[in-house]
Motif scaffolding. Structure first.
Motif, PDB file in Angstrom:
ATOM      1  N   GLU A 177       0.944   2.096  12.670  1.00  0.00           N
ATOM      2  CA  GLU A 177      -0.336   2.208  11.882  1.00  0.00           C
ATOM      3  C   GLU A 177      -0.199   3.324  10.872  1.00  0.00           C
ATOM      4  OE1 GLU A 177      -1.741   4.030  15.739  1.00  0.00           O
ATOM      5  OE2 GLU A 177      -0.482   2.365  15.213  1.00  0.00           O
ATOM      6  N   GLU A 178       0.552   4.093  11.155  1.00  0.00           N
ATOM      7  CA  GLU A 178       0.744   5.302  10.103  1.00  0.00           C
ATOM      8  C   GLU A 178       1.684   5.015   9.045  1.00  0.00           C
ATOM      9  OE1 GLU A 178       0.717   8.986  13.395  1.00  0.00           O
ATOM     10  OE2 GLU A 178       2.462   8.276  12.836  1.00  0.00           O
ATOM     11  N   ALA A 179       2.689   3.965   9.341  1.00  0.00           N
ATOM     12  CA  ALA A 179       3.773   3.510   8.365  1.00  0.00           C
ATOM     13  C   ALA A 179       3.273   2.362   7.722  1.00  0.00           C
ATOM     14  CB  ALA A 179       5.021   3.282   8.977  1.00  0.00           C
ATOM     15  N   ARG A 180       2.319   1.751   8.123  1.00  0.00           N
ATOM     16  CA  ARG A 180       1.917   0.410   7.505  1.00  0.00           C
ATOM     17  C   ARG A 180       1.686   0.366   6.181  1.00  0.00           C
ATOM     18  NH1 ARG A 180      -2.127  -0.949  10.903  1.00  0.00           N
ATOM     19  NH2 ARG A 180      -1.072  -2.267  12.053  1.00  0.00           N
ATOM     20  N   ALA A 181       0.987   1.346   5.668  1.00  0.00           N
ATOM     21  CA  ALA A 181       0.697   1.360   4.183  1.00  0.00           C
ATOM     22  C   ALA A 181       1.976   1.553   3.391  1.00  0.00           C
ATOM     23  CB  ALA A 181      -0.215   2.407   3.969  1.00  0.00           C
ATOM     24  N   ASP A 182       2.559   2.507   3.468  1.00  0.00           N
ATOM     25  CA  ASP A 182       4.196   2.668   3.112  1.00  0.00           C
ATOM     26  C   ASP A 182       4.735   1.391   3.145  1.00  0.00           C
ATOM     27  OD1 ASP A 182       3.133   5.025   2.118  1.00  0.00           O
ATOM     28  OD2 ASP A 182       4.532   6.111   3.640  1.00  0.00           O
ATOM     29  N   ALA A 183       4.655   0.738   4.163  1.00  0.00           N
ATOM     30  CA  ALA A 183       5.644  -0.473   4.251  1.00  0.00           C
ATOM     31  C   ALA A 183       5.130  -1.696   3.338  1.00  0.00           C
ATOM     32  CB  ALA A 183       5.689  -0.981   5.828  1.00  0.00           C
ATOM     33  N   ALA A 184       3.860  -1.779   3.329  1.00  0.00           N
ATOM     34  CA  ALA A 184       3.339  -2.884   2.278  1.00  0.00           C
ATOM     35  C   ALA A 184       3.525  -2.542   0.803  1.00  0.00           C
ATOM     36  CB  ALA A 184       1.847  -2.791   2.578  1.00  0.00           C
ATOM     37  N   VAL A 185       3.572  -1.191   0.389  1.00  0.00           N
ATOM     38  CA  VAL A 185       3.824  -0.804  -0.871  1.00  0.00           C
ATOM     39  C   VAL A 185       5.217  -1.068  -1.092  1.00  0.00           C
ATOM     40  CG1 VAL A 185       3.881   1.157  -2.381  1.00  0.00           C
ATOM     41  CG2 VAL A 185       1.983   0.850  -0.991  1.00  0.00           C
ATOM     42  N   ALA A 186       6.041  -0.737  -0.137  1.00  0.00           N
ATOM     43  CA  ALA A 186       7.640  -1.333  -0.439  1.00  0.00           C
ATOM     44  C   ALA A 186       8.007  -2.524  -0.619  1.00  0.00           C
ATOM     45  CB  ALA A 186       8.360  -0.649   0.644  1.00  0.00           C
ATOM     46  N   ALA A 187       7.143  -3.454   0.243  1.00  0.00           N
ATOM     47  CA  ALA A 187       7.275  -4.761   0.280  1.00  0.00           C
ATOM     48  C   ALA A 187       6.727  -5.288  -1.003  1.00  0.00           C
ATOM     49  CB  ALA A 187       6.775  -5.452   1.421  1.00  0.00           C
ATOM     50  N   GLU A 188       5.635  -4.748  -1.688  1.00  0.00           N
ATOM     51  CA  GLU A 188       5.160  -5.295  -2.896  1.00  0.00           C
ATOM     52  C   GLU A 188       6.146  -5.195  -3.886  1.00  0.00           C
ATOM     53  OE1 GLU A 188       2.564  -7.169  -3.618  1.00  0.00           O
ATOM     54  OE2 GLU A 188       0.907  -6.797  -2.395  1.00  0.00           O
ATOM     55  N   GLY A 189       6.743  -3.849  -3.901  1.00  0.00           N
ATOM     56  CA  GLY A 189       7.620  -3.453  -5.124  1.00  0.00           C
ATOM     57  C   GLY A 189       8.954  -4.215  -4.955  1.00  0.00           C
ATOM     58  N   ALA A 190       9.560  -4.568  -3.871  1.00  0.00           N
ATOM     59  CA  ALA A 190      10.780  -5.256  -3.754  1.00  0.00           C
ATOM     60  C   ALA A 190      10.599  -6.862  -4.229  1.00  0.00           C
ATOM     61  CB  ALA A 190      11.217  -5.355  -2.163  1.00  0.00           C
ATOM     62  N   PHE A 191       9.239  -7.492  -3.814  1.00  0.00           N
ATOM     63  CA  PHE A 191       9.039  -8.845  -4.329  1.00  0.00           C
ATOM     64  C   PHE A 191       8.835  -8.915  -5.744  1.00  0.00           C
ATOM     65  CE2 PHE A 191       8.859  -9.654   0.138  1.00  0.00           C
ATOM     66  CZ  PHE A 191       9.358 -10.889   0.391  1.00  0.00           C
ATOM     67  N   ARG A 192       8.207  -7.733  -6.517  1.00  0.00           N
ATOM     68  CA  ARG A 192       7.960  -7.814  -7.659  1.00  0.00           C
ATOM     69  C   ARG A 192       9.377  -7.613  -8.386  1.00  0.00           C
ATOM     70  NH1 ARG A 192       3.906  -4.011  -6.934  1.00  0.00           N
ATOM     71  NH2 ARG A 192       5.177  -2.331  -7.497  1.00  0.00           N
ATOM     72  N   ALA A 193      10.393  -7.009  -8.042  1.00  0.00           N
ATOM     73  CA  ALA A 193      11.862  -7.119  -8.439  1.00  0.00           C
ATOM     74  C   ALA A 193      12.252  -8.370  -8.398  1.00  0.00           C
ATOM     75  CB  ALA A 193      12.494  -5.909  -7.914  1.00  0.00           C
ATOM     76  N   LEU A 194      11.809  -9.057  -7.262  1.00  0.00           N
ATOM     77  CA  LEU A 194      12.804 -10.600  -6.962  1.00  0.00           C
ATOM     78  C   LEU A 194      11.958 -11.265  -8.138  1.00  0.00           C
ATOM     79  CD1 LEU A 194      12.536 -10.681  -3.250  1.00  0.00           C
ATOM     80  CD2 LEU A 194      14.659 -10.890  -4.556  1.00  0.00           C
ATOM     81  N   ALA A 195      10.454 -11.156  -8.210  1.00  0.00           N
ATOM     82  CA  ALA A 195       9.965 -12.028  -9.487  1.00  0.00           C
ATOM     83  C   ALA A 195      10.684 -11.956 -10.682  1.00  0.00           C
ATOM     84  CB  ALA A 195       8.390 -11.969  -9.093  1.00  0.00           C
TER      85      ALA A 195
END
Length: 202
Positions: A177-195
């Protein structure tokens, strides 16, 4: 229920039982220290019977994550209009649910399984074959051309790296639960780069 249905359920229970027995032994003694004969003996079956279900020792471990091999392809086929967006939302949903495949799960049994997976050279080698098949399935779902193969390679690599980073943080002592928010931000950024790299799939 039909006889065929009962037979299939019995077969699936055998797969689950054999995999569970093998993984328990691997966790107790180490992967290399456990023989196929020992697994068969623990399951009270013969080695030939075991090999009818699992052709290799590695298969006993990968049975637990076999459903994930074509998961990305299934997501794309269910949302053909915006495949990258569908994959992004699916990965974010996995983070929210602490799906182990995202690396964001701190349950001791899950951590032990993935420590076994990532800490055993034979299983790491097999993992890359697993990821290659995931990539091939996704490429086919995306259209099968060169752009599709390039995109599939990038998607699977991004998901792998995101999961490994999450596992690194969990292994370092952070709670999910401590890492969840950062993990979501990282995933959003990575998929933006893919897009940005594959706009026709966004």
């Amino acid at each position: 229920m039909s006889e065929i249905g009962l037979r299939e359920r019995k077969k699936q229970r055998m797969y689950e039982s054999l995999s569970d027995i093998a993984v328990r032994l691997f966790l107790e003694k180490g992967y290399d220290a456990v023989s196929v004969a020992e697994i068969a003996a623990a399951a009270e079956i013969s080695k030939p019977t075991l090999f009818r279900y699992f052709p290799s020792k590695e298969d006993l471990v990968f049975h637990r994550i076999a459903d994930h091999q074509d998961e990305a392809a299934r997501v794309v086929r269910a949302h053909p209009g915006a495949p990258l967006d569908a994959l992004r939302l699916h990965f974010l949903d996995g983070i929210e649910r602490c799906d182990p495949i995202t690396g964001l799960n701190d349950h001791p049994a899950v951590r032990a399984f993935y420590d076994l997976l990532y800490g055993t050279p034979a299983l790491v080698a097999r993992l890359y074959a697993h990821l290659e098949r995931s990539e091939e399935a996704l490429a086919e779902a995306l259209g099968g051309d060169l752009d599709a193969r390039l995109a599939a390679g990038q998607v699977i690599a991004v998901q792998r790296v995101l999961a490994q980073e999450n596992w690194r943080r969990i292994g370092g002592g952070e709670r999910a639960e401590e890492a969840r928010a950062d993990a979501a931000v990282a995933a959003e950024g990575a998929f933006r780069a893919l897009a940005a790299g594959f706009p026709r799939l966004a």
